[in-house]
Motif scaffolding. Structure first.
Motif, mmCIF file in Angstrom:
data_model
loop_
_atom_site.group_PDB
_atom_site.id
_atom_site.type_symbol
_atom_site.label_atom_id
_atom_site.label_comp_id
_atom_site.label_asym_id
_atom_site.label_seq_id
_atom_site.Cartn_x
_atom_site.Cartn_y
_atom_site.Cartn_z
ATOM 1 N N VAL A 41 2.598 12.103 5.175
ATOM 2 C CA VAL A 41 3.871 11.742 5.817
ATOM 3 C C VAL A 41 3.614 10.957 7.100
ATOM 4 N N ALA A 42 2.656 11.420 7.889
ATOM 5 C CA ALA A 42 2.338 10.770 9.164
ATOM 6 C C ALA A 42 1.742 9.374 8.964
ATOM 7 N N ALA A 43 1.055 9.162 7.846
ATOM 8 C CA ALA A 43 0.376 7.883 7.605
ATOM 9 C C ALA A 43 1.305 6.806 7.063
ATOM 10 N N ALA A 44 2.479 7.197 6.576
ATOM 11 C CA ALA A 44 3.377 6.246 5.914
ATOM 12 C C ALA A 44 4.536 5.829 6.812
ATOM 13 N N ARG A 45 4.917 4.557 6.722
ATOM 14 C CA ARG A 45 6.064 4.069 7.494
ATOM 15 C C ARG A 45 7.383 4.495 6.858
ATOM 16 N N ARG A 46 7.358 4.830 5.572
ATOM 17 C CA ARG A 46 8.597 5.191 4.867
ATOM 18 C C ARG A 46 8.317 6.369 3.944
ATOM 19 N N LEU A 47 9.158 7.393 4.024
ATOM 20 C CA LEU A 47 9.002 8.585 3.202
ATOM 21 C C LEU A 47 10.076 8.627 2.122
ATOM 22 N N VAL A 48 9.630 8.632 0.860
ATOM 23 C CA VAL A 48 10.525 8.744 -0.289
ATOM 24 C C VAL A 48 10.196 10.051 -1.007
ATOM 25 N N GLY A 107 9.315 27.097 -0.740
ATOM 26 C CA GLY A 107 7.906 27.455 -0.722
ATOM 27 C C GLY A 107 7.532 28.016 0.637
ATOM 28 N N ILE A 108 6.350 28.569 0.729
ATOM 29 C CA ILE A 108 5.956 29.259 1.955
ATOM 30 C C ILE A 108 5.782 28.320 3.145
ATOM 31 N N SER A 109 5.447 27.061 2.897
ATOM 32 C CA SER A 109 5.127 26.151 3.999
ATOM 33 C C SER A 109 5.974 24.880 3.939
ATOM 34 N N THR A 110 6.471 24.459 5.104
ATOM 35 C CA THR A 110 7.285 23.253 5.203
ATOM 36 C C THR A 110 6.407 22.014 5.373
ATOM 37 N N ILE A 111 6.697 20.987 4.588
ATOM 38 C CA ILE A 111 5.990 19.706 4.697
ATOM 39 C C ILE A 111 6.685 18.824 5.729
ATOM 40 N N ALA A 112 7.998 18.734 5.617
ATOM 41 C CA ALA A 112 8.775 17.875 6.519
ATOM 42 C C ALA A 112 10.215 18.355 6.558
ATOM 43 N N ARG A 113 10.912 18.012 7.646
ATOM 44 C CA ARG A 113 12.340 18.303 7.742
ATOM 45 C C ARG A 113 13.110 17.341 6.830
ATOM 46 N N LEU A 114 14.322 17.705 6.461
ATOM 47 C CA LEU A 114 15.130 16.834 5.618
ATOM 48 C C LEU A 114 15.408 15.500 6.304
ATOM 49 N N ASP A 115 15.641 15.528 7.613
ATOM 50 C CA ASP A 115 15.981 14.280 8.302
ATOM 51 C C ASP A 115 14.785 13.352 8.501
ATOM 52 N N GLU A 116 13.604 13.763 8.083
ATOM 53 C CA GLU A 116 12.437 12.880 8.133
ATOM 54 C C GLU A 116 12.347 11.979 6.903
ATOM 55 N N ALA A 117 13.125 12.275 5.876
ATOM 56 C CA ALA A 117 13.073 11.487 4.642
ATOM 57 C C ALA A 117 13.929 10.238 4.770
ATOM 58 N N ASP A 118 13.340 9.089 4.488
ATOM 59 C CA ASP A 118 14.101 7.845 4.453
ATOM 60 C C ASP A 118 14.935 7.768 3.181
ATOM 61 N N ASP A 141 2.542 1.718 3.535
ATOM 62 C CA ASP A 141 3.925 1.228 3.546
ATOM 63 C C ASP A 141 4.909 2.319 3.149
ATOM 64 N N GLN A 142 4.595 3.028 2.067
ATOM 65 C CA GLN A 142 5.509 4.072 1.581
ATOM 66 C C GLN A 142 4.724 5.265 1.045
ATOM 67 N N LEU A 143 5.297 6.440 1.196
ATOM 68 C CA LEU A 143 4.788 7.644 0.548
ATOM 69 C C LEU A 143 5.838 8.145 -0.421
ATOM 70 N N PHE A 144 5.435 8.377 -1.659
ATOM 71 C CA PHE A 144 6.290 9.013 -2.646
ATOM 72 C C PHE A 144 5.820 10.460 -2.768
ATOM 73 N N LEU A 145 6.640 11.357 -2.268
ATOM 74 C CA LEU A 145 6.260 12.756 -2.108
ATOM 75 C C LEU A 145 6.971 13.647 -3.126
ATOM 76 N N ALA A 183 0.859 -1.187 0.000
ATOM 77 C CA ALA A 183 0.000 0.000 0.000
ATOM 78 C C ALA A 183 0.892 1.233 0.000
ATOM 79 N N ILE A 184 0.792 2.025 -1.046
ATOM 80 C CA ILE A 184 1.641 3.207 -1.181
ATOM 81 C C ILE A 184 0.778 4.445 -1.399
ATOM 82 N N ALA A 185 1.380 5.597 -1.174
ATOM 83 C CA ALA A 185 0.722 6.868 -1.472
ATOM 84 C C ALA A 185 1.572 7.645 -2.458
ATOM 85 N N LEU A 186 0.926 8.314 -3.384
ATOM 86 C CA LEU A 186 1.589 9.224 -4.309
ATOM 87 C C LEU A 186 0.979 10.599 -4.094
#
Length: 264
Positions: free
Chosen positions: A199-206, A218-229, A169-173, A96-99
């Protein structure tokens, strides 16, 4: 060379050099002055560059500038294809992945059409359409509701509520920009909240990002760099960016290069 191919090449020259002259483009592509001027007019009408006397220059986007899906789809096409192929190798059948929304994730969707047993959650209308038109019965596509943005993302409280009930399982962001201090960013405040839910719903962030996203904010941050797997980029990513990302993200993969970054 077809007009669309020539215009894509012109846009790449403008982005790399900051501006171009009509006379130089005439020599570069061996076409008439009038043909080049029509190309520049077409690109300017689509919001991809600014026409000036005798040539064209890049636009100067602000932190809330949000090009439409069509405008972004002609940028860095070769790089996006390479990134998508590399990212597709990270997807296993039956997962199960997210795009997220974006033209790079849309390109990735085309690479996943033959993966069996896949469940895909997306807030992107174009991404959902790719799978819908494929019609594979063993793939399940979940399209969140929400308010449609210029980049064809569905965002807002309806999308966020739907996403928060999922375990992926994974998010492709796909992202608008990457910066050491600001992290992964978007120009749309509501899209940031929706992406944060993904990001919160996925076990792995790509994260999928071509080299032009580096130092764009951009004006708004989605995630920090160290949150990316994993971050998947292309060979145009400068050495300074690679060094910074290597020290922060779990793994940096460069599409088209044999020596991918090692996981930390």
């Amino acid at each position: 060379m077809l007009a669309q191919q020539r215009q894509t090449a012109i846009l790449d020259l403008v982005r790399r050099h900051g501006g171009v002259r009509v006379s130089d483009l005439v020599r570069e592509f061996s076409v008439s002055d009038m043909t080049i001027r029509r190309d520049l007019e077409n690109l300017a009408q689509r919001g991809l560059l600014a026409k000036v006397h005798g040539g064209a220059t890049t636009l100067a986007p602000g932190s809330t500038d949000e090009p439409g899906f069509a405008a972004k789809s002609v940028r860095q096409q070769a790089e996006k294809e390479a990134i998508a192929r590399r990212a597709a190798s990270l997807v296993s059948p039956g997962t199960a992945i997210a795009l997220s929304a974006g033209t790079t994730t849309w390109t990735l969707a085309h690479q996943l059409l033959d993966v069996p047993g896949l469940t895909v959650v997306t807030n992107s209308v174009p991404v959902a359409e790719v799978f819908y038109h494929n019609g594979r019965v063993d793939q399940t596509v979940v399209l969140t509701g929400g308010i449609r943005t210029p980049s064809d993302a569905l965002v807002g409280p309806f999308a966020v509520t739907a996403i928060r009930s999922l375990n992926l399982d994974q998010l492709f962001l796909g992202v608008h920009g990457i910066n050491e201090r600001s992290g992964f960013t978007t120009p749309n405040l509501m899209e940031a909240e929706t992406d944060q839910a993904l990001v919160a719903a996925a076990r792995r962030l790509v994260v999928l990002a071509d080299h032009t996203k580096w130092e764009t904010v951009g004006i708004s941050t989605i995630a920090r760099l160290d949150e990316a797997d994993v971050v998947v980029s292309d060979a145009g990513l400068p050495a300074s960016a690679r060094a910074a990302l290597d020290g922060l993200v779990g793994q940096l993969l460069i599409a088209g290069e044999e020596n991918d970054g090692a996981a930390r």
